[in-house]
Design a protein around this motif. Structure first.
Motif, PDB file in Angstrom:
ATOM      1  N   HIS A  63      88.315  46.750 -69.008  1.00 45.25           N
ATOM      2  CA  HIS A  63      88.135  47.888 -68.100  1.00 45.25           C
ATOM      3  C   HIS A  63      86.689  47.996 -67.607  1.00 45.25           C
ATOM      4  CE1 HIS A  63      92.190  49.258 -68.875  1.00 45.25           C
ATOM      5  NE2 HIS A  63      91.948  49.160 -70.168  1.00 45.25           N
ATOM      6  N   HIS A  64      85.940  46.914 -67.752  1.00 50.22           N
ATOM      7  CA  HIS A  64      84.575  46.790 -67.219  1.00 50.22           C
ATOM      8  C   HIS A  64      83.562  47.739 -67.863  1.00 50.22           C
ATOM      9  CE1 HIS A  64      86.368  43.984 -64.519  1.00 50.22           C
ATOM     10  NE2 HIS A  64      87.199  44.914 -64.093  1.00 50.22           N
ATOM     11  N   LEU A  65      83.708  47.906 -69.168  1.00 53.54           N
ATOM     12  CA  LEU A  65      82.694  48.610 -69.944  1.00 53.54           C
ATOM     13  C   LEU A  65      81.958  47.598 -70.808  1.00 53.54           C
ATOM     14  CD1 LEU A  65      84.691  51.741 -71.176  1.00 53.54           C
ATOM     15  CD2 LEU A  65      83.103  51.588 -69.262  1.00 53.54           C
ATOM     16  N   TRP A  66      80.687  47.872 -71.078  1.00 49.42           N
ATOM     17  CA  TRP A  66      79.938  47.068 -72.039  1.00 49.42           C
ATOM     18  C   TRP A  66      79.718  47.905 -73.285  1.00 49.42           C
ATOM     19  CZ3 TRP A  66      75.410  49.242 -73.609  1.00 49.42           C
ATOM     20  CH2 TRP A  66      74.730  50.087 -72.721  1.00 49.42           C
ATOM     21  N   LEU A  67      79.631  47.228 -74.427  1.00 43.22           N
ATOM     22  CA  LEU A  67      79.394  47.901 -75.705  1.00 43.22           C
ATOM     23  C   LEU A  67      78.327  47.133 -76.479  1.00 43.22           C
ATOM     24  CD1 LEU A  67      82.840  47.904 -75.372  1.00 43.22           C
ATOM     25  CD2 LEU A  67      82.357  49.706 -77.004  1.00 43.22           C
ATOM     26  N   GLN A  68      77.284  47.841 -76.862  1.00 41.92           N
ATOM     27  CA  GLN A  68      76.227  47.229 -77.659  1.00 41.92           C
ATOM     28  C   GLN A  68      76.262  47.844 -79.047  1.00 41.92           C
ATOM     29  OE1 GLN A  68      72.207  47.660 -76.217  1.00 41.92           O
ATOM     30  NE2 GLN A  68      71.550  45.909 -77.429  1.00 41.92           N
ATOM     31  N   LYS A  69      76.430  47.007 -80.041  1.00 46.34           N
ATOM     32  CA  LYS A  69      76.489  47.490 -81.415  1.00 46.34           C
ATOM     33  C   LYS A  69      75.099  47.975 -81.820  1.00 46.34           C
ATOM     34  CE  LYS A  69      78.833  46.574 -85.592  1.00 46.34           C
ATOM     35  NZ  LYS A  69      80.096  46.134 -86.061  1.00 46.34           N
ATOM     36  N   ILE A  70      75.012  49.215 -82.331  1.00 48.67           N
ATOM     37  CA  ILE A  70      73.707  49.776 -82.703  1.00 48.67           C
ATOM     38  C   ILE A  70      73.652  50.207 -84.164  1.00 48.67           C
ATOM     39  CG2 ILE A  70      73.027  50.470 -80.382  1.00 48.67           C
ATOM     40  CD1 ILE A  70      73.963  53.331 -81.118  1.00 48.67           C
ATOM     41  N   GLY A  71      74.703  49.990 -84.878  1.00 48.26           N
ATOM     42  CA  GLY A  71      74.752  50.328 -86.291  1.00 48.26           C
ATOM     43  C   GLY A  71      75.976  49.669 -86.888  1.00 48.26           C
ATOM     44  N   LEU A  72      76.302  50.037 -88.083  1.00 44.54           N
ATOM     45  CA  LEU A  72      77.457  49.438 -88.736  1.00 44.54           C
ATOM     46  C   LEU A  72      78.743  49.723 -87.969  1.00 44.54           C
ATOM     47  CD1 LEU A  72      78.273  47.771 -91.155  1.00 44.54           C
ATOM     48  CD2 LEU A  72      78.493  49.886 -92.480  1.00 44.54           C
ATOM     49  N   TYR A  73      78.895  50.962 -87.485  1.00 45.90           N
ATOM     50  CA  TYR A  73      80.117  51.360 -86.788  1.00 45.90           C
ATOM     51  C   TYR A  73      79.876  51.973 -85.411  1.00 45.90           C
ATOM     52  CZ  TYR A  73      81.901  50.934 -91.549  1.00 45.90           C
ATOM     53  OH  TYR A  73      82.221  50.474 -92.792  1.00 45.90           O
ATOM     54  N   ASP A  74      78.646  51.969 -84.925  1.00 42.41           N
ATOM     55  CA  ASP A  74      78.302  52.668 -83.686  1.00 42.41           C
ATOM     56  C   ASP A  74      78.042  51.692 -82.536  1.00 42.41           C
ATOM     57  OD1 ASP A  74      78.431  54.904 -85.291  1.00 42.41           O
ATOM     58  OD2 ASP A  74      76.267  55.099 -85.488  1.00 42.41           O
ATOM     59  N   SER A 105      88.485  42.416 -81.170  1.00 47.02           N
ATOM     60  CA  SER A 105      89.319  43.048 -80.145  1.00 47.02           C
ATOM     61  C   SER A 105      88.565  43.229 -78.827  1.00 47.02           C
ATOM     62  CB  SER A 105      89.826  44.411 -80.629  1.00 47.02           C
ATOM     63  OG  SER A 105      88.747  45.304 -80.806  1.00 47.02           O
ATOM     64  N   LEU A 106      87.260  42.955 -78.834  1.00 46.04           N
ATOM     65  CA  LEU A 106      86.433  43.079 -77.634  1.00 46.04           C
ATOM     66  C   LEU A 106      86.191  41.698 -77.033  1.00 46.04           C
ATOM     67  CD1 LEU A 106      83.872  45.607 -79.115  1.00 46.04           C
ATOM     68  CD2 LEU A 106      85.798  46.119 -77.608  1.00 46.04           C
ATOM     69  N   LEU A 107      85.756  41.673 -75.784  1.00 41.29           N
ATOM     70  CA  LEU A 107      85.492  40.409 -75.103  1.00 41.29           C
ATOM     71  C   LEU A 107      84.056  39.955 -75.317  1.00 41.29           C
ATOM     72  CD1 LEU A 107      87.150  41.243 -71.645  1.00 41.29           C
ATOM     73  CD2 LEU A 107      88.178  40.014 -73.567  1.00 41.29           C
ATOM     74  N   THR A 108      83.867  38.659 -75.474  1.00 45.30           N
ATOM     75  CA  THR A 108      82.517  38.083 -75.496  1.00 45.30           C
ATOM     76  C   THR A 108      82.056  37.927 -74.055  1.00 45.30           C
ATOM     77  OG1 THR A 108      83.326  35.817 -75.367  1.00 45.30           O
ATOM     78  CG2 THR A 108      83.043  36.769 -77.594  1.00 45.30           C
ATOM     79  N   PRO A 149      74.925  40.055 -69.842  1.00 42.10           N
ATOM     80  CA  PRO A 149      74.142  39.737 -71.039  1.00 42.10           C
ATOM     81  C   PRO A 149      75.012  39.135 -72.149  1.00 42.10           C
ATOM     82  CG  PRO A 149      73.580  41.908 -70.220  1.00 42.10           C
ATOM     83  CD  PRO A 149      74.785  41.450 -69.449  1.00 42.10           C
ATOM     84  N   LYS A 150      74.435  38.199 -72.891  1.00 39.06           N
ATOM     85  CA  LYS A 150      75.171  37.491 -73.938  1.00 39.06           C
ATOM     86  C   LYS A 150      75.304  38.270 -75.236  1.00 39.06           C
ATOM     87  CE  LYS A 150      73.855  32.931 -72.281  1.00 39.06           C
ATOM     88  NZ  LYS A 150      73.203  31.669 -72.604  1.00 39.06           N
ATOM     89  N   ASN A 151      74.415  39.193 -75.493  1.00 40.72           N
ATOM     90  CA  ASN A 151      74.344  39.834 -76.810  1.00 40.72           C
ATOM     91  C   ASN A 151      75.138  41.129 -76.942  1.00 40.72           C
ATOM     92  OD1 ASN A 151      72.638  41.168 -75.041  1.00 40.72           O
ATOM     93  ND2 ASN A 151      71.141  41.667 -76.609  1.00 40.72           N
ATOM     94  N   ILE A 152      76.044  41.396 -76.004  1.00 37.66           N
ATOM     95  CA  ILE A 152      76.858  42.607 -76.083  1.00 37.66           C
ATOM     96  C   ILE A 152      78.337  42.252 -75.890  1.00 37.66           C
ATOM     97  CG2 ILE A 152      75.006  44.175 -75.375  1.00 37.66           C
ATOM     98  CD1 ILE A 152      76.103  44.178 -72.568  1.00 37.66           C
ATOM     99  N   TYR A 153      79.190  43.236 -76.117  1.00 38.52           N
ATOM    100  CA  TYR A 153      80.636  43.051 -75.979  1.00 38.52           C
ATOM    101  C   TYR A 153      81.109  43.724 -74.691  1.00 38.52           C
ATOM    102  CZ  TYR A 153      80.246  41.825 -80.884  1.00 38.52           C
ATOM    103  OH  TYR A 153      79.882  41.232 -82.067  1.00 38.52           O
ATOM    104  N   TYR A 154      82.327  43.353 -74.274  1.00 43.07           N
ATOM    105  CA  TYR A 154      82.885  43.857 -73.024  1.00 43.07           C
ATOM    106  C   TYR A 154      84.344  44.241 -73.214  1.00 43.07           C
ATOM    107  CZ  TYR A 154      78.717  41.667 -71.194  1.00 43.07           C
ATOM    108  OH  TYR A 154      77.408  41.343 -70.971  1.00 43.07           O
ATOM    109  N   THR A 155      84.865  45.020 -72.246  1.00 43.75           N
ATOM    110  CA  THR A 155      86.294  45.352 -72.236  1.00 43.75           C
ATOM    111  C   THR A 155      86.880  44.920 -70.904  1.00 43.75           C
ATOM    112  OG1 THR A 155      86.197  47.545 -71.195  1.00 43.75           O
ATOM    113  CG2 THR A 155      85.774  47.442 -73.585  1.00 43.75           C
TER     114      THR A 155
END
Length: 124
Positions: free
Chosen positions: A13-24, A112-115, A5-11
């Protein structure tokens, strides 16, 4: 074909991260990661580790092909763990971007995260 998916970040180490708040961020394993592991049997999230340093292991995913360590992408705090994953581990194989493992909080810059473009290059 691998889902990225285009709208999230990656590492790396093959984790995805979706921003859900200012710092979360919701965090889970990528489609590439779950395919490398194979059918997921067990997901163990550390019970006592809630404050993490970058690079710290905060859980393990056991599959038919491999064992995968969950690595903290940055200094952070786990504010919630998805306890329902223990009952439905195989769902991560069918919809890896729907089933999150934890919610992390950290005051970081997302550079610091991957697009998604960078992650696609990493997995080629």
């Amino acid at each position: 074909m691998m889902q990225v998916p285009k709208n999230i970040y990656y590492t790396k180490h093959h984790l995805w991260l979706q921003k859900i708040g200012l710092y979360d961020f919701c965090v889970g394993i990528t489609d590439f990661g779950q395919k490398e592991i194979g059918v997921i049997d067990i997901i163990e999230l550390s019970k006592n580790k809630n404050v993490l340093k970058k690079g710290a292991t905060w859980g393990v995913v056991y599959g038919t092909n491999d064992t995968f360590h969950l690595i903290a992408p940055f200094d952070c705090k786990i504010i919630e763990k998805n306890s329902g994953l223990q009952k439905y581990t195989a769902y991560v194989n069918t919809a890896p971007y729907k089933y999150w493992f934890a919610i992390l909080t950290a005051k970081i810059d997302t550079v610091s995260l991957l697009t998604f473009e960078e992650y696609i290059q990493l997995t080629k």
